[in-house]
Design a protein around this motif. Structure first.
Motif, PDB file in Angstrom:
ATOM      1  N   ASP A   1       0.849  -1.135  -0.015  1.00 17.18           N
ATOM      2  CA  ASP A   1       0.068  -0.017  -0.051  1.00 17.18           C
ATOM      3  C   ASP A   1       0.980   1.287   0.005  1.00 17.18           C
ATOM      4  O   ASP A   1       2.104   1.134   0.362  1.00 17.18           O
ATOM      5  N   ASP A   2       0.390   2.288  -0.518  1.00 16.43           N
ATOM      6  CA  ASP A   2       1.094   3.861  -0.268  1.00 16.43           C
ATOM      7  C   ASP A   2       2.567   3.464  -0.915  1.00 16.43           C
ATOM      8  O   ASP A   2       3.416   3.918  -0.205  1.00 16.43           O
ATOM      9  N   LEU A   3       2.559   2.855  -1.943  1.00 14.48           N
ATOM     10  CA  LEU A   3       3.938   2.609  -2.480  1.00 14.48           C
ATOM     11  C   LEU A   3       4.635   3.831  -2.658  1.00 14.48           C
ATOM     12  O   LEU A   3       6.015   3.939  -2.356  1.00 14.48           O
ATOM     13  N   ASP A   4       4.212   4.964  -3.308  1.00 16.94           N
ATOM     14  CA  ASP A   4       4.947   6.180  -3.603  1.00 16.94           C
ATOM     15  C   ASP A   4       4.799   7.490  -2.749  1.00 16.94           C
ATOM     16  O   ASP A   4       5.125   8.512  -3.087  1.00 16.94           O
ATOM     17  N   LEU A   5       4.299   7.088  -1.466  1.00 19.94           N
ATOM     18  CA  LEU A   5       4.089   8.167  -0.407  1.00 19.94           C
ATOM     19  C   LEU A   5       5.432   8.574  -0.015  1.00 19.94           C
ATOM     20  O   LEU A   5       6.312   7.782   0.399  1.00 19.94           O
ATOM     21  N   LYS A   6       5.605   9.921   0.132  1.00 22.80           N
ATOM     22  CA  LYS A   6       6.847  10.511   0.474  1.00 22.80           C
ATOM     23  C   LYS A   6       8.231  10.093  -0.103  1.00 22.80           C
ATOM     24  O   LYS A   6       9.111  10.114   0.569  1.00 22.80           O
ATOM     25  N   LEU A   7       8.073   9.734  -1.292  1.00 18.38           N
ATOM     26  CA  LEU A   7       9.235   9.356  -2.128  1.00 18.38           C
ATOM     27  C   LEU A   7       9.606  10.302  -3.031  1.00 18.38           C
ATOM     28  O   LEU A   7       8.558  10.833  -4.023  1.00 18.38           O
ATOM     29  N   SER A   8      10.838  10.482  -3.354  1.00 20.87           N
ATOM     30  CA  SER A   8      11.470  11.374  -4.356  1.00 20.87           C
ATOM     31  C   SER A   8      11.016  10.777  -5.424  1.00 20.87           C
ATOM     32  O   SER A   8      10.820   9.557  -5.817  1.00 20.87           O
ATOM     33  N   ASP A   9      11.063  11.336  -6.852  1.00 22.68           N
ATOM     34  CA  ASP A   9      10.941  10.905  -8.153  1.00 22.68           C
ATOM     35  C   ASP A   9      12.093   9.759  -8.432  1.00 22.68           C
ATOM     36  O   ASP A   9      11.476   8.579  -8.997  1.00 22.68           O
TER      37      ASP A   9
ATOM     38  N   ALA B   1      10.903   5.691  -8.582  1.00 17.06           N
ATOM     39  CA  ALA B   1      11.438   4.841  -9.592  1.00 17.06           C
ATOM     40  C   ALA B   1      12.113   3.532  -9.271  1.00 17.06           C
ATOM     41  O   ALA B   1      11.950   2.506  -9.711  1.00 17.06           O
ATOM     42  N   GLU B   2      12.849   3.718  -8.281  1.00 18.69           N
ATOM     43  CA  GLU B   2      13.666   2.605  -7.631  1.00 18.69           C
ATOM     44  C   GLU B   2      12.459   1.674  -6.889  1.00 18.69           C
ATOM     45  O   GLU B   2      12.632   0.288  -7.056  1.00 18.69           O
ATOM     46  N   ALA B   3      11.548   2.099  -6.251  1.00 22.23           N
ATOM     47  CA  ALA B   3      10.435   1.261  -5.729  1.00 22.23           C
ATOM     48  C   ALA B   3       9.767   0.304  -6.672  1.00 22.23           C
ATOM     49  O   ALA B   3       9.439  -0.800  -6.484  1.00 22.23           O
ATOM     50  N   TRP B   4       9.436   1.021  -8.038  1.00 19.06           N
ATOM     51  CA  TRP B   4       9.025   0.448  -8.905  1.00 19.06           C
ATOM     52  C   TRP B   4       9.797  -0.961  -9.683  1.00 19.06           C
ATOM     53  O   TRP B   4       9.229  -1.941  -9.865  1.00 19.06           O
ATOM     54  N   ARG B   5      11.092  -0.500  -9.570  1.00 21.25           N
ATOM     55  CA  ARG B   5      11.953  -1.334 -10.108  1.00 21.25           C
ATOM     56  C   ARG B   5      12.231  -2.495  -9.160  1.00 21.25           C
ATOM     57  O   ARG B   5      12.239  -3.967  -9.721  1.00 21.25           O
ATOM     58  N   LEU B   6      12.111  -2.211  -7.800  1.00 16.70           N
ATOM     59  CA  LEU B   6      11.805  -3.251  -7.004  1.00 16.70           C
ATOM     60  C   LEU B   6      10.604  -4.407  -7.025  1.00 16.70           C
ATOM     61  O   LEU B   6      10.968  -5.697  -7.110  1.00 16.70           O
ATOM     62  N   LEU B   7       9.695  -3.909  -7.055  1.00 13.94           N
ATOM     63  CA  LEU B   7       8.253  -4.655  -7.518  1.00 13.94           C
ATOM     64  C   LEU B   7       8.411  -5.442  -8.778  1.00 13.94           C
ATOM     65  O   LEU B   7       8.098  -6.551  -8.878  1.00 13.94           O
TER      66      LEU B   7
END
Length: 260
Positions: free
Chosen positions: A199-207, A211-217
């Motif tokens: 949940d809330d994957l991109d909350l309080k993340l810089s651009d 992008a790194e979070a989506w690469r992880l998933l």
């Protein structure tokens, strides 16, 4: 294509869970949290649930992982019907970061979180029916296997504990947002779920961190695990469930899917 065909129709089929939903909806005391949802995700897909906060996106995430009972429609996860098989769906799915449901304990260290999850997995991750002669292993071997599962999960989540301020002794409260996300994903992956929900994957993340979070998933999905991720804005290469508030107000939302 039916669920058996999507899952490979055999015990050695894809590890990830197919997720199928038709006219899926949840109504609460304040109206519809979501309605008319259609999902058609194959094993190993990344499905982004996109919408503003308060639009029902977290409720949809929890309903598709067997944590909340839907009101209408039908859904299957790994061939298991919702809501009839909610308990079974919970066993094949795992929650990463979901605020208020699976939060990290800020007072615990990274090592304590990992040990606790490995212990819970060892005690409750298997069934009595899965025990076979010789399957009760000595304590030292169990500890070695548990450490192996932890290391594999950390690698899959891309969390290098040696780079943390105090290594595995770093408290959860001292983790950066992306590091905390990686730890939550690692904890979920210790049990080798077929479906991972975040949940809330991109909350309080810089651009850059987003992008790194989506690469992880995507990396998790490439290893075979299906991923559901709630976000404000989905990347172009994810299947997307778009939640839009209808004319009746923010408490009543409609959803639709579209393949990018």
């Amino acid at each position: 294509m039916d669920s058996r065909e999507r899952e490979g129709g055999r015990p050695d089929g894809p590890h990830g869970a197919a997720v199928i939903a038709e006219d899926f909806g949840l109504k609460g005391a304040r109206g519809w949290a979501f309605r008319h949802v259609r999902v058609d995700a194959a094993p190993g897909d990344v499905v982004a649930i996109e919408g503003p906060s308060g639009s029902g996106r977290t409720c949809l995430l929890l309903a598709l992982t067997g944590r909340v009972r839907p009101t209408e429609g039908r859904a299957e996860v790994a061939g298991l019907s919702l809501p009839r098989a909610m308990a079974a769906v919970r066993r094949v799915s795992a929650l990463g970061h979901v605020p208020g449901v699976s939060d990290l304990d800020p007072a615990l260290t990274v090592a304590e979180h990992l040990r606790e999850r490995a212990l819970l997995q060892r005690r409750f991750g298997g069934s009595l029916g899965s025990l076979r002669p010789g399957s009760l292993r000595p304590g030292s071997r169990r500890a070695t296997e548990a450490r192996g599962h932890i290391d594999a999960a950390l690698t899959a989540a891309g969390l290098d504990t040696s780079a943390l301020p105090k290594g595995e002794r770093t408290s959860a409260r001292d983790l950066e947002r992306l590091e905390a996300l990686r730890l939550s994903v690692a904890l979920a992956l210790i049990g080798r779920p077929r479906l991972l929900a975040v949940d809330d994957l991109d909350l309080k993340l810089s651009d850059a961190d987003r992008a790194e979070a989506w690469r992880l998933l995507r990396s998790v999905a490439e290893d075979g695990t299906t991923v559901l991720a709630v976000c404000d804005q989905a990347p172009e290469d994810a299947d997307t469930v778009i939640i839009r508030t209808n004319e009746e107000g923010a408490a009543d939302a409609l959803a639709e899917t579209g393949r990018a």
